[in-house]
Design a protein around this motif. Structure first.
Motif, PDB file in Angstrom:
ATOM      1  N   ILE A  45       0.832  -1.203   0.000  1.00 47.42           N
ATOM      2  CA  ILE A  45       0.000   0.000   0.000  1.00 47.42           C
ATOM      3  C   ILE A  45       0.868   1.255   0.000  1.00 47.42           C
ATOM      4  CG2 ILE A  45      -1.657   1.350   1.345  1.00 47.42           C
ATOM      5  CD1 ILE A  45      -2.869  -1.316   2.277  1.00 47.42           C
ATOM      6  N   LEU A  46       1.924   1.239   0.824  1.00 48.15           N
ATOM      7  CA  LEU A  46       2.837   2.385   0.871  1.00 48.15           C
ATOM      8  C   LEU A  46       3.510   2.615  -0.481  1.00 48.15           C
ATOM      9  CD1 LEU A  46       4.638   2.082   4.345  1.00 48.15           C
ATOM     10  CD2 LEU A  46       2.870   3.716   3.655  1.00 48.15           C
ATOM     11  N   TRP A  47       3.931   1.528  -1.114  1.00 46.36           N
ATOM     12  CA  TRP A  47       4.551   1.645  -2.429  1.00 46.36           C
ATOM     13  C   TRP A  47       3.555   2.188  -3.456  1.00 46.36           C
ATOM     14  CZ3 TRP A  47       9.280   1.783  -4.254  1.00 46.36           C
ATOM     15  CH2 TRP A  47      10.317   1.237  -3.505  1.00 46.36           C
ATOM     16  N   PHE A  48       2.312   1.729  -3.367  1.00 46.32           N
ATOM     17  CA  PHE A  48       1.280   2.192  -4.296  1.00 46.32           C
ATOM     18  C   PHE A  48       1.080   3.698  -4.171  1.00 46.32           C
ATOM     19  CE2 PHE A  48      -3.198   3.434  -4.812  1.00 46.32           C
ATOM     20  CZ  PHE A  48      -3.373   3.158  -6.155  1.00 46.32           C
ATOM     21  N   PHE A  49       0.878   4.173  -2.933  1.00 47.93           N
ATOM     22  CA  PHE A  49       0.675   5.609  -2.731  1.00 47.93           C
ATOM     23  C   PHE A  49       1.911   6.401  -3.142  1.00 47.93           C
ATOM     24  CE2 PHE A  49      -2.714   4.269   0.319  1.00 47.93           C
ATOM     25  CZ  PHE A  49      -3.753   4.969  -0.279  1.00 47.93           C
ATOM     26  N   GLY A  50       3.086   5.910  -2.773  1.00 44.36           N
ATOM     27  CA  GLY A  50       4.316   6.613  -3.101  1.00 44.36           C
ATOM     28  C   GLY A  50       4.537   6.747  -4.597  1.00 44.36           C
ATOM     29  N   LEU A  51       4.367   5.643  -5.326  1.00 44.49           N
ATOM     30  CA  LEU A  51       4.614   5.655  -6.771  1.00 44.49           C
ATOM     31  C   LEU A  51       3.567   6.466  -7.533  1.00 44.49           C
ATOM     32  CD1 LEU A  51       5.739   1.955  -7.357  1.00 44.49           C
ATOM     33  CD2 LEU A  51       7.168   4.008  -7.400  1.00 44.49           C
ATOM     34  N   THR A  52       2.303   6.338  -7.134  1.00 44.38           N
ATOM     35  CA  THR A  52       1.259   7.076  -7.844  1.00 44.38           C
ATOM     36  C   THR A  52       1.367   8.579  -7.592  1.00 44.38           C
ATOM     37  OG1 THR A  52      -0.269   6.597  -5.994  1.00 44.38           O
ATOM     38  CG2 THR A  52      -0.410   5.185  -7.959  1.00 44.38           C
ATOM     39  N   ILE A  53       1.693   8.960  -6.368  1.00 46.73           N
ATOM     40  CA  ILE A  53       1.868  10.389  -6.071  1.00 46.73           C
ATOM     41  C   ILE A  53       3.070  10.939  -6.835  1.00 46.73           C
ATOM     42  CG2 ILE A  53       2.485  12.051  -4.260  1.00 46.73           C
ATOM     43  CD1 ILE A  53       0.781  10.365  -2.327  1.00 46.73           C
ATOM     44  N   LEU A  54       4.151  10.171  -6.899  1.00 43.36           N
ATOM     45  CA  LEU A  54       5.336  10.582  -7.657  1.00 43.36           C
ATOM     46  C   LEU A  54       4.992  10.737  -9.137  1.00 43.36           C
ATOM     47  CD1 LEU A  54       8.374  11.145  -7.791  1.00 43.36           C
ATOM     48  CD2 LEU A  54       8.726   8.679  -8.066  1.00 43.36           C
ATOM     49  N   TRP A  55       4.219   9.801  -9.662  1.00 38.91           N
ATOM     50  CA  TRP A  55       3.789   9.831 -11.061  1.00 38.91           C
ATOM     51  C   TRP A  55       3.019  11.119 -11.362  1.00 38.91           C
ATOM     52  CZ3 TRP A  55       0.208   5.472 -13.442  1.00 38.91           C
ATOM     53  CH2 TRP A  55       0.276   5.542 -14.840  1.00 38.91           C
ATOM     54  N   VAL A  56       2.079  11.449 -10.480  1.00 38.32           N
ATOM     55  CA  VAL A  56       1.279  12.663 -10.644  1.00 38.32           C
ATOM     56  C   VAL A  56       2.161  13.911 -10.556  1.00 38.32           C
ATOM     57  CG1 VAL A  56      -0.513  14.083  -9.571  1.00 38.32           C
ATOM     58  CG2 VAL A  56      -0.883  11.629  -9.861  1.00 38.32           C
ATOM     59  N   LEU A  57       3.104  13.919  -9.628  1.00 42.45           N
ATOM     60  CA  LEU A  57       3.999  15.074  -9.477  1.00 42.45           C
ATOM     61  C   LEU A  57       4.893  15.254 -10.709  1.00 42.45           C
ATOM     62  CD1 LEU A  57       5.050  14.759  -5.716  1.00 42.45           C
ATOM     63  CD2 LEU A  57       3.568  16.495  -6.740  1.00 42.45           C
ATOM     64  N   ILE A  58       5.340  14.163 -11.294  1.00 43.27           N
ATOM     65  CA  ILE A  58       6.165  14.247 -12.508  1.00 43.27           C
ATOM     66  C   ILE A  58       5.356  14.874 -13.648  1.00 43.27           C
ATOM     67  CG2 ILE A  58       7.276  12.893 -14.324  1.00 43.27           C
ATOM     68  CD1 ILE A  58       8.190  10.949 -12.130  1.00 43.27           C
ATOM     69  N   TYR A  59       4.115  14.418 -13.815  1.00 41.32           N
ATOM     70  CA  TYR A  59       3.264  14.940 -14.890  1.00 41.32           C
ATOM     71  C   TYR A  59       2.786  16.366 -14.614  1.00 41.32           C
ATOM     72  CZ  TYR A  59       2.859  10.642 -17.645  1.00 41.32           C
ATOM     73  OH  TYR A  59       3.112   9.562 -18.470  1.00 41.32           O
ATOM     74  N   LYS A  60       3.031  16.859 -13.423  1.00 43.74           N
ATOM     75  CA  LYS A  60       2.724  18.264 -13.138  1.00 43.74           C
ATOM     76  C   LYS A  60       3.646  19.172 -13.941  1.00 43.74           C
ATOM     77  CE  LYS A  60       2.411  21.651  -9.376  1.00 43.74           C
ATOM     78  NZ  LYS A  60       2.517  21.872  -7.912  1.00 43.74           N
ATOM     79  N   PHE A  61       4.843  18.682 -14.263  1.00 42.89           N
ATOM     80  CA  PHE A  61       5.841  19.498 -14.953  1.00 42.89           C
ATOM     81  C   PHE A  61       6.230  18.956 -16.324  1.00 42.89           C
ATOM     82  CE2 PHE A  61       6.579  19.708 -10.327  1.00 42.89           C
ATOM     83  CZ  PHE A  61       6.368  21.065 -10.118  1.00 42.89           C
ATOM     84  N   VAL A  62       6.097  17.642 -16.506  1.00 41.21           N
ATOM     85  CA  VAL A  62       6.567  16.989 -17.740  1.00 41.21           C
ATOM     86  C   VAL A  62       5.393  16.687 -18.668  1.00 41.21           C
ATOM     87  CG1 VAL A  62       7.743  14.949 -18.649  1.00 41.21           C
ATOM     88  CG2 VAL A  62       8.523  15.988 -16.510  1.00 41.21           C
ATOM     89  N   PRO A  63       5.515  16.951 -19.970  1.00 46.49           N
ATOM     90  CA  PRO A  63       4.452  16.592 -20.907  1.00 46.49           C
ATOM     91  C   PRO A  63       4.141  15.097 -20.867  1.00 46.49           C
ATOM     92  CG  PRO A  63       6.026  18.061 -21.956  1.00 46.49           C
ATOM     93  CD  PRO A  63       6.627  17.674 -20.630  1.00 46.49           C
ATOM     94  N   VAL A  64       2.878  14.758 -21.012  1.00 47.87           N
ATOM     95  CA  VAL A  64       2.461  13.352 -21.038  1.00 47.87           C
ATOM     96  C   VAL A  64       2.770  12.807 -22.435  1.00 47.87           C
ATOM     97  CG1 VAL A  64       0.529  11.748 -20.799  1.00 47.87           C
ATOM     98  CG2 VAL A  64       0.635  13.812 -19.366  1.00 47.87           C
TER      99      VAL A  64
END
Length: 239
Positions: free
Chosen positions: A13-32
């Motif tokens: 569960i911790l890995w899931f939240f960590g990776l998904t939040i990181l994914w969202v933060l990356i796409y905040k700045f990087v084009p999809v």
């Protein structure tokens, strides 16, 4: 054994939240660069299938198209926090009556689905959509949500995003779309593989005019922004 199992689940569960939040933060700045739907369409398509997709910043997308998709898809986009409760209640009521299934998705929900998930109506997929919607509403601005939406949404058969759609349907860049062009593209969003923005059928033509009226009513201040260069050239010729 049970203790180890719970410990494993907790770490998962911790890995899931960590990776998904990181994914969202990356796409905040990087084009999809690519979406799950693009991959699905490519797999489903034949040897002639081609994915058309060109990311452009929101400043390079006509204000007409920005307003058109809001008027067509989610007129409360700027005020809600990711979900339109009234639209969801109407959709559920309609579905319970046994009528044709309808969604109540906001632009935020569609962005979450387009960027991170796959099409589907299962409760698990809808739950994941709600989760990612909460994340992007928390970490992204409304402008970023609209930018990702306009660059990832399907706007034709194999056509994804505003720039590719503008070139495909009207042979011009997204920043030079006229109000009628923008409304026509927004008109086909409910079923972009079925409808054509140019030339439009009867349904798309009627819906285009409805969207244009909504745009003028909803945001005249937006329509008063600087016109696309192409419009200016035409105005000069008339003079």
């Amino acid at each position: 054994m049970i203790k180890k199992l719970f410990k494993f689940i907790f770490k998962l569960i911790l890995w899931f939240f960590g990776l998904t939040i990181l994914w969202v933060l990356i796409y905040k700045f990087v084009p999809v660069p690519y979406t799950p739907l693009m991959a699905i369409r490519s797999i489903e398509g034949d040897e002639k299938y081609q994915t058309r997709h060109d990311w452009v910043p929101i400043e390079e997308i006509s204000p007409y198209l920005q307003l058109a998709v809001i008027c067509a898809e989610d007129q409360t986009f700027l005020s809600h926090s990711g979900f339109d409760r009234e639209a969801i209640e109407k959709a559920l009521e309609n579905n319970e009556k046994g009528k044709k299934l309808r969604g109540g998705s906001t632009i935020s929900q569609q962005t979450a689905k387009n960027a991170f998930l796959w099409p589907g109506r299962t409760w698990f997929r809808k739950g994941m959509e709600a989760y990612f919607t909460l994340l992007i509403e928390t970490f992204w601005s409304k402008e970023r949500i609209l930018e990702v939406y306009l660059n990832s949404v399907e706007m034709g058969d194999g056509v994804f995003g505003a720039e590719a759609a503008s070139q495909y349907w009207f042979k011009k860049s997204a920043k030079n779309l006229r109000i009628e062009n923008a409304a026509a593209i927004a008109a086909i969003l409910p079923s972009p593989q079925r409808y054509k923005a140019n030339p439009p059928g009867n349904y798309v033509a009627r819906r285009t005019q409805w969207i244009v009226r909504q745009m003028r009513y909803y945001g005249p201040f937006t329509l008063q922004k600087q016109e696309p260069k192409e419009d200016k050239k035409k105005t000069k010729k008339k003079k």
